[in-house]
Design an enzyme around this catalytic site. Structure first.
Site, short mmCIF file in Angstrom:
data_model
loop_
_atom_site.label_atom_id
_atom_site.label_comp_id
_atom_site.label_asym_id
_atom_site.label_seq_id
_atom_site.Cartn_x
_atom_site.Cartn_y
_atom_site.Cartn_z
N GLY A 219 2.87 -0.24 9.25
CA GLY A 219 2.89 -0.26 10.71
C GLY A 219 2.97 -1.65 11.29
CG ASP B 35 -7.03 0.66 8.18
OD1 ASP B 35 -7.34 1.84 8.47
OD2 ASP B 35 -5.86 0.26 8.13
#
Length: 690
Positions: free
Chosen positions: A22, A135
């Site tokens: 991303g 994350d």
């Protein structure tokens, strides 16, 4: 603009693009200064133009560069050149945990726990250096060809969360902690929550919370109770089940308080999986009403509990003021009642009395205000009342919205989770029926034949190999099975696997097969004899192997009492990574002996094995005694009898060279072909003689 062949930072030559995400693209590069291959992560343009993001990213990446740990993808360098921001990392050739889970549907308990231990070790090193990942998810965990588990993307997560990066860029919200979902403070316990969700997915093949939008999923993390993973995998032992539940508590205070605490329980679960040793806090019991002790009651009566808090003092002040006002009102009413009685008799003096009464009332009010500071407190209470009203309005709106949603969902107006509920219902029904009718057959379609055999035998099934009538997959890939995966059968039932010979496979498929076989590299079995059981399990995990059963036995060597005295596969044997190694721990000296009698069948579970191939066969006991060492093309090998053995287990090893299938692609080029050496291992249990 990144082009292949360009050199970044006067030393990193970009060779090929190996991944994208991303926020960045990843390239394989050659570090000409140190003459090694590295991975270079290049930030995408939209983030490179955000000065705030770049600043935070650089600080965090530099901090991560200080981390050196075998379970972390190490960061070597951070830099920028002509507006291109990059980090240089260790190049790890392997597969992400996400793809590995997708490939295997779900992992065995021991494999999942072993991976979780290595991830937690990496997190512990980071947390000890005050670095929080933020994350953790299977996409950020890499399993190398050697079986080593490594966590990647340290540093980039904090920079992203500090700059309100959207969820589709940040990665899946499926693994985020409740405090992160609320936008609140996150710490090491947030990483532990995310690792718990990852362990849940490894064990069950699914994430616990799902939904149509990221917001819906985030709300479930905050509000919904986590369903036990045992609903979807009945083989999960109680210790592992409770470890997952403890990691995924809504309140950070009820989770493991450090990665070290989690590692301790994970290691213990490998040794004693069925022991109920994980301490879970019950929220209902924690918040339940209890009777004060005698000492506490005495303190309350004597007022010896110390100074009251500011909040309590304010509450008491308000109570005193309120009581004084009530007294004032009562006095005023009584005064008026007495005046009215007098007025009936003294009507002519009414006006004078009324003026007098007003004068006295004014004095009373002034006296009251002087005594209690009415004006100031009225201002204070006015603020409190405004805040209380505002909170009450917000609460009413929230409750109303929830009621509307629930009513709407009940009558079918809103359908937020029907698909998930249906899925859960289906899985639960399947699980319950499996319990009643037998063992669930793993779905091994798409796996290599060797992997499929390993997974099915681990469940207690017998495997039969047959040729596929399609052969559109790469050679050695299971194209179908009977009975089908997901159905159930009794232990020992025969599962027929229809395996492709690759004759109708495309060049792309063959190439993919080559990549897959590169992931299934071999490893050398280490020596664990002389170690305690916990140490031995960790050594095997480090070598990319799976610790199996630990059996109590006797051993003539008194120095090995309480230690591993035998291993099912001898030290130095080369096997496929993930192979199960059983162990024996000595309970003391004895004269117990074992024997072996049986036939040795062909290694049909091996890839590309065909009848007539010359195979080198060895049978070695767990304590290193060679019972058989021969080469033959004729199976079964009969008449094998051995007595006086000092170990209860051993391993059969088959080594053969097979011809790889080849095909011709659309361009007329021959794909595949050649020969390859294969090694197949088979565990053997001997019979106790006395």
């Amino acid at each position: 603009m990144i082009k292949l062949g360009m050199v970044i930072g006067d030393r990193y030559e970009v060779l090929e693009k190996i991944g994208t995400g991303g926020m960045s693209d990843v390239y394989k590069a050659k570090d000409h200064k140190l003459n090694r291959f590295v991975a270079v992560k290049i930030l995408k343009q939209e983030f490179s133009e955000n000065d705030n993001f770049v600043s935070k990213f650089r600080v965090e990446a530099q901090a991560a560069a200080g981390l050196m740990h075998p379970n972390i993808v190490n960061v070597y360098d951070v830099g920028d050149e002509n507006g291109v921001y990059y980090i240089v990392m260790e190049l790890v050739e392997g597969i992400t945990l996400k793809k590995y889970i997708e490939k295997k549907s779900r992992l065995t308990v021991k494999e999942a726990v072993s991976i979780a231990i290595q991830v937690a070790m990496g997190l512990e090193a980071a947390h000890n250096n005050n670095i929080i990942h933020r994350d953790i998810k299977p996409q950020n965990i890499i399993i190398s060809k050697e079986g080593k588990v490594k966590v990647t993307d340290f540093g980039i997560a904090k920079a992203a969360t500090s700059n309100t990066i959207t969820s589709n860029v940040m990665g899946s919200v499926h693994y985020t902690s409740p405090e992160q979902a609320r936008g609140g403070y996150s710490d090491a316990k947030s990483d532990i929550y995310s690792l718990g969700i990852t362990l849940y997915e490894m064990l069950t093949g699914r994430v616990p919370f799902n939904g149509d939008t990221t917001v819906a999923i985030a709300i479930k993390h905050i509000q919904e109770e986590l369903q036990t993973p045992k609903i979807y995998n009945e083989d999960i032992p109680i210790s592992v089940e409770k470890i997952v539940l403890k990691c995924c508590q809504k309140s950070p205070d009820r989770r493991y308080q450090s990665a070290q605490e989690l590692i301790t329980d994970l290691k213990r679960s490998l040794i004693t999986p069925d022991e109920d040793f994980v301490d879970l806090v019950n929220p209902d019991e924690e918040g339940a009403t209890r009777i004060a002790s005698d000492d506490e009651q005495d303190e309350i009566r004597s007022g010896s509990t110390g100074r009251i808090s500011n909040t309590e003092q304010m509450r008491l002040n308000r109570d005193v003021i309120k009581e004084a006002r009530e007294e004032k009102r009562r006095a005023s009413r009584e005064y008026d009642d007495r005046d009215r009685d007098r007025d009936r008799d003294r009507n002519r003096d009414y006006d004078d009395d009324r003026r007098s009464r007003r004068s006295r009332q004014d004095r009373y009010d002034r006296d009251y205000d002087d005594d209690f500071g009415d004006d100031e407190d009225d201002g204070y209470n006015s603020k409190i009342e405004k805040i209380t009203v505002a909170v009450a309005i917000l609460a009413a709106i929230l409750v109303g919205a929830i009621v509307i949603m629930l009513v709407g969902q009940y009558f079918g107006i809103f359908d937020f989770s029907s698909s998930e509920a249906s899925s859960s219902s289906s899985i639960s029904t399947s699980a319950s029926s499996t319990t009643a009718s037998g063992i669930t057959i793993p779905n091994v379609v798409g796996q290599t034949y060797a992997e499929a055999v390993s997974n099915l035998q681990a469940k207690g099934f017998t495997v039969s190999k047959a040729s596929s009538d399609k052969n559109t997959s790469a050679s050695g890939i299971v194209e179908s099975m009977s009975p089908e995966g997901g159905s159930s059968a009794e232990s020992g039932a025969t599962i027929t696997l229809y395996v492709s010979d690759g004759s109708n496979a495309s060049a792309t498929t063959q190439s993919a097969s080559t990549a897959t076989s590169a992931e299934s590299t071999t490893t050398t079995v280490p020596k664990v004899i002389g170690l305690d059981s916990e140490e031995a399990c960790l050594v095997l995990i480090e070598a990319g192997l799976t610790p199996g059963e630990v059996i109590d036995t006797t051993n003539a060597d008194a120095s090995l009492t309480g230690l591993i005295c035998a291993q099912s596969i001898a030290e130095g044997v080369v096997v496929e990574k993930g192979t199960v190694v059983n162990m024996e721990v000595s309970t003391g000296t004895s004269t117990v002996s074992y024997s072996y009698s049986g036939d040795i069948t062909a290694p049909t579970e091996g890839e590309n094995y065909t009848d007539g191939l010359s195979v080198h066969v060895t049978l070695v006991t767990a304590d290193g005694t060679t019972l058989l060492d021969t080469t033959t093309a004729s199976f079964p090998i009969t008449g094998i009898e051995r007595t006086g053995l000092t170990s209860s287990t051993g391993v059969l090893t088959f080594t053969y060279t097979a011809t790889l299938p080849s095909t011709v692609d659309e361009s007329g080029n021959t794909v595949g072909g050649g020969t390859q050496e294969y090694t197949v291992t088979r565990a053997v249990t001997f019979t106790q003689s006395n």
